[in-house]
Motif scaffolding. Structure first.
Motif, PDB file in Angstrom:
ATOM      1  N   LEU A  47      -4.767  -5.143  -2.644  1.00 57.49           N
ATOM      2  CA  LEU A  47      -4.952  -4.970  -1.100  1.00 57.49           C
ATOM      3  C   LEU A  47      -3.943  -5.869  -0.269  1.00 57.49           C
ATOM      4  O   LEU A  47      -3.440  -5.491   0.843  1.00 57.49           O
ATOM      5  N   GLY A  48      -3.505  -6.940  -0.852  1.00 55.15           N
ATOM      6  CA  GLY A  48      -2.808  -7.812  -0.169  1.00 55.15           C
ATOM      7  C   GLY A  48      -1.279  -7.083  -0.223  1.00 55.15           C
ATOM      8  O   GLY A  48      -0.416  -7.134   0.621  1.00 55.15           O
ATOM      9  N   LEU A  49      -1.111  -6.379  -1.242  1.00 53.96           N
ATOM     10  CA  LEU A  49       0.490  -5.672  -1.239  1.00 53.96           C
ATOM     11  C   LEU A  49       0.544  -4.558  -0.479  1.00 53.96           C
ATOM     12  O   LEU A  49       1.349  -4.479   0.391  1.00 53.96           O
ATOM     13  N   THR A  53       3.281  -3.606   6.433  1.00 54.45           N
ATOM     14  CA  THR A  53       3.655  -2.172   7.122  1.00 54.45           C
ATOM     15  C   THR A  53       4.698  -1.481   6.541  1.00 54.45           C
ATOM     16  O   THR A  53       4.558  -0.102   6.610  1.00 54.45           O
ATOM     17  N   ASN A  54       5.673  -1.959   5.951  1.00 54.94           N
ATOM     18  CA  ASN A  54       6.574  -1.036   5.199  1.00 54.94           C
ATOM     19  C   ASN A  54       6.264  -0.545   4.051  1.00 54.94           C
ATOM     20  O   ASN A  54       6.644   0.752   3.669  1.00 54.94           O
ATOM     21  N   ARG A  55       5.479  -1.213   3.184  1.00 54.76           N
ATOM     22  CA  ARG A  55       4.920  -0.624   2.097  1.00 54.76           C
ATOM     23  C   ARG A  55       3.833   0.399   2.211  1.00 54.76           C
ATOM     24  O   ARG A  55       3.896   1.462   1.636  1.00 54.76           O
ATOM     25  N   HIS A  85      13.405  -3.003  -2.961  1.00 48.42           N
ATOM     26  CA  HIS A  85      12.625  -4.163  -2.932  1.00 48.42           C
ATOM     27  C   HIS A  85      11.180  -3.852  -3.006  1.00 48.42           C
ATOM     28  O   HIS A  85      10.345  -4.370  -3.913  1.00 48.42           O
ATOM     29  N   GLN A  86      10.808  -3.103  -1.998  1.00 49.15           N
ATOM     30  CA  GLN A  86       9.299  -2.883  -1.764  1.00 49.15           C
ATOM     31  C   GLN A  86       8.894  -2.170  -2.745  1.00 49.15           C
ATOM     32  O   GLN A  86       7.543  -2.082  -3.551  1.00 49.15           O
ATOM     33  N   LEU A  87       9.728  -0.893  -3.419  1.00 51.21           N
ATOM     34  CA  LEU A  87       9.077  -0.102  -4.549  1.00 51.21           C
ATOM     35  C   LEU A  87       9.069  -0.906  -5.871  1.00 51.21           C
ATOM     36  O   LEU A  87       8.096  -0.497  -6.816  1.00 51.21           O
ATOM     37  N   MET A  93       2.510  -3.222  -9.350  1.00 47.65           N
ATOM     38  CA  MET A  93       0.893  -3.204  -9.339  1.00 47.65           C
ATOM     39  C   MET A  93       0.644  -1.647  -9.843  1.00 47.65           C
ATOM     40  O   MET A  93      -0.570  -1.317  -9.525  1.00 47.65           O
ATOM     41  N   ARG A  94       1.490  -0.938 -10.273  1.00 48.16           N
ATOM     42  CA  ARG A  94       1.212   0.456 -10.873  1.00 48.16           C
ATOM     43  C   ARG A  94       0.723   1.238  -9.695  1.00 48.16           C
ATOM     44  O   ARG A  94      -0.459   2.179  -9.795  1.00 48.16           O
ATOM     45  N   LEU A  95       1.124   1.260  -8.501  1.00 48.36           N
ATOM     46  CA  LEU A  95       0.775   1.875  -7.280  1.00 48.36           C
ATOM     47  C   LEU A  95       1.566   3.211  -7.210  1.00 48.36           C
ATOM     48  O   LEU A  95       1.558   4.193  -6.564  1.00 48.36           O
ATOM     49  N   VAL A  96       3.143   3.200  -7.579  1.00 50.15           N
ATOM     50  CA  VAL A  96       4.005   4.056  -7.755  1.00 50.15           C
ATOM     51  C   VAL A  96       4.461   4.123  -8.879  1.00 50.15           C
ATOM     52  O   VAL A  96       4.508   3.316  -9.948  1.00 50.15           O
ATOM     53  N   SER A  97       4.955   5.415  -9.380  1.00 50.23           N
ATOM     54  CA  SER A  97       5.725   5.800 -10.516  1.00 50.23           C
ATOM     55  C   SER A  97       7.004   6.421 -10.249  1.00 50.23           C
ATOM     56  O   SER A  97       7.408   6.946  -9.097  1.00 50.23           O
TER      57      SER A  97
END
Length: 137
Positions: A47-49, A53-55, A85-87, A93-97
């Protein structure tokens, strides 16, 4: 200037264990429902991640389709370096692959849980705004 904060020990209306008994049955029945500390820490980190806004904008872009860094940079009006950097943080955190196709790397949301969470938050916010507008009228 030093401000004196009221001490709850001197406030007769403040709840404390001397005047309020613990309902052991409620505590026992809730014990299995409370989040373990390690799991709460993991959720807090995610949730902190997401509290950026950009993420969130990157996640919103990836909620509908996979995109490469160039597309994400153009879409969000961020530099490719900033997008990378954001990716990198989202990937950690394994939110994107991602998948490679030649020299290009395409990113997508890691799984349907992330997509569902994103859509739930957007819909919930939209409903809250609609209710607020209705109350104002």
């Amino acid at each position: 200037m030093n401000q004196h904060k009221p001490d709850s020990r001197n406030n007769p209306d403040a709840p404390n264990c001397n005047t309020h008994l613990v309902n052991l049955e409620n505590v026992r029945s809730s014990r299995s429902q409370i989040l373990p500390t390690a799991k709460a820490q993991q959720i807090s980190e995610v949730l902190g991640l997401l509290a950026d806004t950009n993420r969130l904008r990157l996640i919103s872009a990836l909620a509908s389709q996979e995109l490469c860094v160039c597309d994400l940079a153009a879409l969000t009006k961020m530099s490719e370096s900033a997008v990378c950097h954001q990716l990198r943080l989202l990937k950690a955190m394994r939110l994107v692959s991602y998948r490679r196709e030649g020299r290009k790397v395409y990113y997508s949301l890691a799984d349907s849980h992330i997509t569902n969470l994103y859509h739930f938050l957007v819909e919930n916010l939209h409903e809250s705004n609609d209710e607020t507008l209705t109350k104002m009228v």
